[in-house]
Design an enzyme around this catalytic site. Structure first.
Site, mmCIF file in Angstrom:
data_model
loop_
_atom_site.group_PDB
_atom_site.id
_atom_site.type_symbol
_atom_site.label_atom_id
_atom_site.label_comp_id
_atom_site.label_asym_id
_atom_site.label_seq_id
_atom_site.Cartn_x
_atom_site.Cartn_y
_atom_site.Cartn_z
ATOM 1 N N CYS A 28 37.174 38.576 34.700
ATOM 2 C CA CYS A 28 36.001 39.495 33.874
ATOM 3 C C CYS A 28 36.058 39.877 32.498
ATOM 4 O O CYS A 28 34.944 39.971 31.710
ATOM 5 C CB CYS A 28 36.415 41.039 34.736
ATOM 6 S SG CYS A 28 37.317 40.794 36.169
ATOM 7 N N ARG B 2 48.126 34.477 39.636
ATOM 8 C CA ARG B 2 48.544 36.014 40.133
ATOM 9 C C ARG B 2 49.997 35.766 40.492
ATOM 10 O O ARG B 2 50.308 34.954 41.032
ATOM 11 C CB ARG B 2 47.616 36.378 41.047
ATOM 12 C CG ARG B 2 46.425 36.703 40.578
ATOM 13 C CD ARG B 2 45.587 37.790 41.510
ATOM 14 N NE ARG B 2 44.273 37.404 40.935
ATOM 15 C CZ ARG B 2 43.289 37.999 41.794
ATOM 16 N NH1 ARG B 2 43.331 38.530 42.948
ATOM 17 N NH2 ARG B 2 41.888 38.095 41.140
ATOM 18 N N HIS C 271 29.794 37.481 37.141
ATOM 19 C CA HIS C 271 29.911 38.777 36.786
ATOM 20 C C HIS C 271 28.384 38.900 36.788
ATOM 21 O O HIS C 271 27.869 38.302 35.901
ATOM 22 C CB HIS C 271 30.699 39.203 35.587
ATOM 23 C CG HIS C 271 32.194 39.114 36.148
ATOM 24 N ND1 HIS C 271 32.823 38.162 35.937
ATOM 25 C CD2 HIS C 271 32.774 39.956 36.620
ATOM 26 C CE1 HIS C 271 34.212 38.240 36.399
ATOM 27 N NE2 HIS C 271 34.196 39.254 36.969
ATOM 28 N N HIS D 41 31.084 42.322 40.226
ATOM 29 C CA HIS D 41 32.058 41.329 40.177
ATOM 30 C C HIS D 41 31.786 40.754 41.585
ATOM 31 O O HIS D 41 31.794 41.377 42.560
ATOM 32 C CB HIS D 41 33.553 41.536 40.244
ATOM 33 C CG HIS D 41 34.124 42.420 39.167
ATOM 34 N ND1 HIS D 41 34.809 42.060 38.217
ATOM 35 C CD2 HIS D 41 33.600 43.993 38.744
ATOM 36 C CE1 HIS D 41 34.901 43.026 37.347
ATOM 37 N NE2 HIS D 41 34.344 44.091 37.696
HETATM 38 C C1 TSB Z 1 35.258 38.815 42.167
HETATM 39 N N1 TSB Z 1 37.428 40.343 39.360
HETATM 40 C C2 TSB Z 1 36.941 39.968 40.578
HETATM 41 C C3 TSB Z 1 35.918 38.847 40.585
HETATM 42 O O1 TSB Z 1 35.069 39.060 39.548
HETATM 43 C C4 TSB Z 1 38.233 39.770 41.346
HETATM 44 O O2 TSB Z 1 39.202 38.962 40.811
HETATM 45 N N2 TSB Z 1 38.340 40.030 42.859
HETATM 46 S S1 TSB Z 1 39.789 39.663 43.744
HETATM 47 O O3 TSB Z 1 40.791 40.214 43.107
HETATM 48 O O4 TSB Z 1 39.186 40.351 44.925
HETATM 49 O O5 TSB Z 1 39.771 38.325 43.751
HETATM 50 C C5 TSB Z 1 38.637 37.449 44.322
HETATM 51 C C6 TSB Z 1 39.049 36.583 45.811
HETATM 52 O O6 TSB Z 1 40.189 35.739 45.340
HETATM 53 C C7 TSB Z 1 39.437 37.502 46.851
HETATM 54 O O7 TSB Z 1 38.271 38.034 47.548
HETATM 55 C C8 TSB Z 1 40.044 36.451 47.630
HETATM 56 O O8 TSB Z 1 39.467 35.840 48.526
HETATM 57 C C9 TSB Z 1 40.524 35.382 46.420
HETATM 58 N N3 TSB Z 1 42.111 35.581 46.441
HETATM 59 C C10 TSB Z 1 42.888 36.637 45.698
HETATM 60 N N4 TSB Z 1 44.199 36.530 45.473
HETATM 61 C C11 TSB Z 1 44.294 35.209 46.171
HETATM 62 C C12 TSB Z 1 45.409 34.343 46.216
HETATM 63 N N5 TSB Z 1 46.583 34.772 45.830
HETATM 64 N N6 TSB Z 1 45.314 33.207 46.613
HETATM 65 C C13 TSB Z 1 44.008 32.739 47.166
HETATM 66 N N7 TSB Z 1 42.866 33.374 46.949
HETATM 67 C C14 TSB Z 1 43.002 34.642 46.590
HETATM 68 ZN ZN ZN Z 2 35.727 40.392 38.027
#
Ligand code: TSB
Ligand code: ZN
Length: 582
Positions: free
Chosen positions: A276, A305, A327, A457
């Site tokens: 973002c 992460r 976004h 998002h």
């Molecule tokens: C959608 N900033 C927002 C983006 O713009 C965002 O990061 N959202 S999130 O945190 O929900 O992450 C987006 C998607 O990433 C989640 O819906 C999920 O499907 C996927 N995700 C999150 N963490 C993991 C992970 N550790 N491994 C694989 N996929 C993941």
């Molecule tokens: Zn985002």
């Protein structure tokens, strides 16, 4: 699969079975110290301190045997209520239980349950007799940190499940077996989709050539859709400075999910957990008029992460992931329309992939929680109502989760159930009033004044990683033609007579499809079986008849029938199928 925790009778039964397990463990390991034994969706477990001892399969069998003996003894289970002093006295040999007792509030009733020579501190309820726990199975064991904290001692966790009838238990075990066969970690290995190596690190899968092909197809698929919907794709670095994440607020609110920072010259970087902030800067790169909005910035973006080492799982939960991210910058009036388009896109994609088993979860704020949620009741109410309206107008079923919204706005998540383990979020769409303000974004409105846009998002696949894991499980690895790493496998009946013809057909097909030619000196039946194991959609079998009549014969995956046709008809058939992504 049944949720044991939610079924009242099975919940009680499994809870009692956890006590039975604990009693058996105490019989075998006299010094064992019990911590807790809760019921979970998949049955129950008990965490036990065995003083550094690590359990083996043989131990599990021994414990199971002892449990069966105790069931035969058939002791009654009875409840007692204790004063705090009595409880502390009764459990004085077990520091874990003492800790639990000390953590109970003054007005809480302290109770324990006894069966034969075994008493456990417990709220209950329980079944009347251990006899009822007859149909149980110990499933597995693992190490687990006391209180889930990696700084604490490792305890032994034993998992099990219990049913009222033998038949129910057997059916359930069969279901578990089938689920294990669908597990994407197993399929991913067999089909050579991805691998992991401790040298690279936990939660850092390597996509093998087959996996990379699948991923590329997924990228092309969603990119095409997003292009048609007016998205603009960008490439941005997968690091940012700490200051960037301080500006966005992630440094304060999301730090525990981030990798630690690293210094390079006079800059301090972090591996980005989200994209973002980068996209906010892309928006800010030029001035915008209300006429340009919505502006949709998309990226297939790599994020890092910190996920707990016990939580990482195949491609489903990784530490290095690639989001199908975007976004959307909109005026407040456009929120409803734009949100609707996102939900429609989600529905459209799920239809294409035949995904039917999912739940929409609308996460709202808890209006009483003024600490977590920024205080603007009107804005929250408007936004939440708008999201509800859109979902209702589309006729989609959803459930509301109060208090689950992010601090910056309400969101919609789509939840799916993997073959093994708890539900996960696939798609997401999150409304955000805060980030545009933090980055001082603006657009010039009709009346010439500067206004702040709202951001949505959204990630349709979520991440390519999680989506691939899910789709491997949904299809049990038998991917549709357009996604299959190998679309056609050609087997000459006899290399001596038919290989030349097979090579000619192969060269022709290679112009349009992903083809392999199996010219190994192996039996035909063996090669055909292997083609099935690799889940190749079409296996061509070329022998005398095909060579003489200048045709091809094929078997579709999992079919026992062979069909024949001229090559050009076959090419058309496959191309039609791919075009429609059937
Ligand atoms: C959608 N900033 C927002 C983006 O713009 C965002 O990061 N959202 S999130 O945190 O929900 O992450 C987006 C998607 O990433 C989640 O819906 C999920 O499907 C996927 N995700 C999150 N963490 C993991 C992970 N550790 N491994 C694989 N996929 C993941
Ligand atoms: Zn985002």
């Amino acid at each position: 699969m049944i949720n044991i925790k939610e079924d009242k009778r099975l919940n009680t039964l499994n809870h009692s079975c956890a006590h039975l397990l604990a009693q058996a463990v105490k019989h075998i390991y006299k010094d064992a110290k019990l911590w807790v034994g809760p019921v979970i969706e998949e049955g129950f477990y008990y965490d036990i301190d065995l003083n550094g001892y690590t359990l083996t399969d043989e131990d599990l069998e021994k414990i199971s045997k002892e449990m069966k003996k105790l069931v035969k003894d058939g002791k009654r289970i009875y409840r007692e209520e204790l004063s705090r002093k009595e409880a502390l006295e009764r459990f004085k040999d077990n520091p874990y239980k003492i800790d639990i007792i000390n953590g109970l509030s003054e007005d809480e009733v302290i109770s324990c349950y006894t069966q034969g020579d075994f008493t456990d501190l417990c709220r209950g309820p329980h079944v009347d007799s251990v006899k009822e726990c007859k149909n149980f199975k110990l499933l597995k064991f693992s190490g687990s940190y006391y209180k889930g904290d990696s700084k604490n001692k490792v305890l032994q966790r034993i998992y099990g499940i219990c049913f009222d009838s033998k038949e129910d238990l057997e059916n359930h075990l069969k279901e578990l077996e089938e689920a294990a066969l669908r597990d994407h970690r197993k399929i991913g290995k067999e089909l050579e989709i991805f691998m992991t190596d401790d040298l690279v690190g936990k939660g850092m899968p390597l996509w093998l050539p087959n996996g990379a092909l699948v991923r590329k197809e997924l990228e092309n698929y969603i990119y095409e859709k997003e292009q048609k919907l007016g998205y603009h794709h960008v490439y941005t670095p997968c690091v940012g400075t700490v200051d960037l994440y301080k500006t966005s607020g992630h440094w304060d609110h999301y730090k525990e999910n981030m990798f630690p920072s690293m210094k390079v010259d006079d800059e301090e970087f972090v591996l980005r957990p989200m994209n973002c902030p980068h996209h906010m800067l892309v928006y800010k790169n030029s001035l915008h008029s209300y006429r340009e909005l919505p502006i949709r910035i998309g990226e297939f973006a790599t994020d890092f992460r910190y996920e707990a080492s016990g939580a990482v799982k195949g491609l489903e939960r990784v530490r290095c992931m690639c989001q199908n991210d975007a976004h959307l910058f909109v005026t407040p009036e456009q929120i409803g329309d734009e949100f609707k388009k996102v939900v429609q896109l989600i529905l459209d994609v799920y239809k294409d992939f035949g995904i039917n088993n999912y739940k929409f979860r609308l996460s709202l704020r808890d209006p009483n929680d003024k600490e977590k949620y920024f205080d603007d009741d009107e804005m929250w109410n408007n936004a939440e109502n708008k999201l509800r309206e859109v979902l209702d107008s589309l006729g989609v079923k959803y459930f509301e989760a109060v208090g689950e919204a992010a601090f910056y706005g309400p969101k919609l998540d789509v939840e799916v159930k993997p073959a093994v383990g708890p539900e996960v979020t696939l798609s997401t769409c999150q409304l955000d009033f805060l980030l545009p303000r933090r980055f001082e974004l603006s657009y010039i409105d009709k009346d010439g004044t500067k206004k702040t846009p709202v951001v949505l998002h959204r990630a349709i696949f979520g991440t390519f990683d999680r989506f691939t894991a899910f789709i491997l499980e949904e299809t049990k690895g038998a991917l549709p033609l357009w996604l299959s790493p190998t679309q056609i496998n050609i087997i000459p009946v006899n290399n001596e007579y038919h290989l030349k013809y097979a090579e000619k057909i192969c060269d022709k097909l290679k112009e349009e499809f992903r083809v392999s030619l199996d010219s190994r000196e192996e039996k035909l039946s063996y090669k055909m079986r292997e083609s099935q194991i690799k889940k190749v959609p079409y296996t061509l079998i070329l022998g005398d008849k095909e060579k003489d009549e200048k045709i091809i014969s094929f078997r579709k995956y999992s079919s026992k029938e062979t069909e024949s046709m001229p090559l050009k008809d076959f090419i058309k058939k496959l191309n039609d199928q791919i075009k429609e992504r059937r």
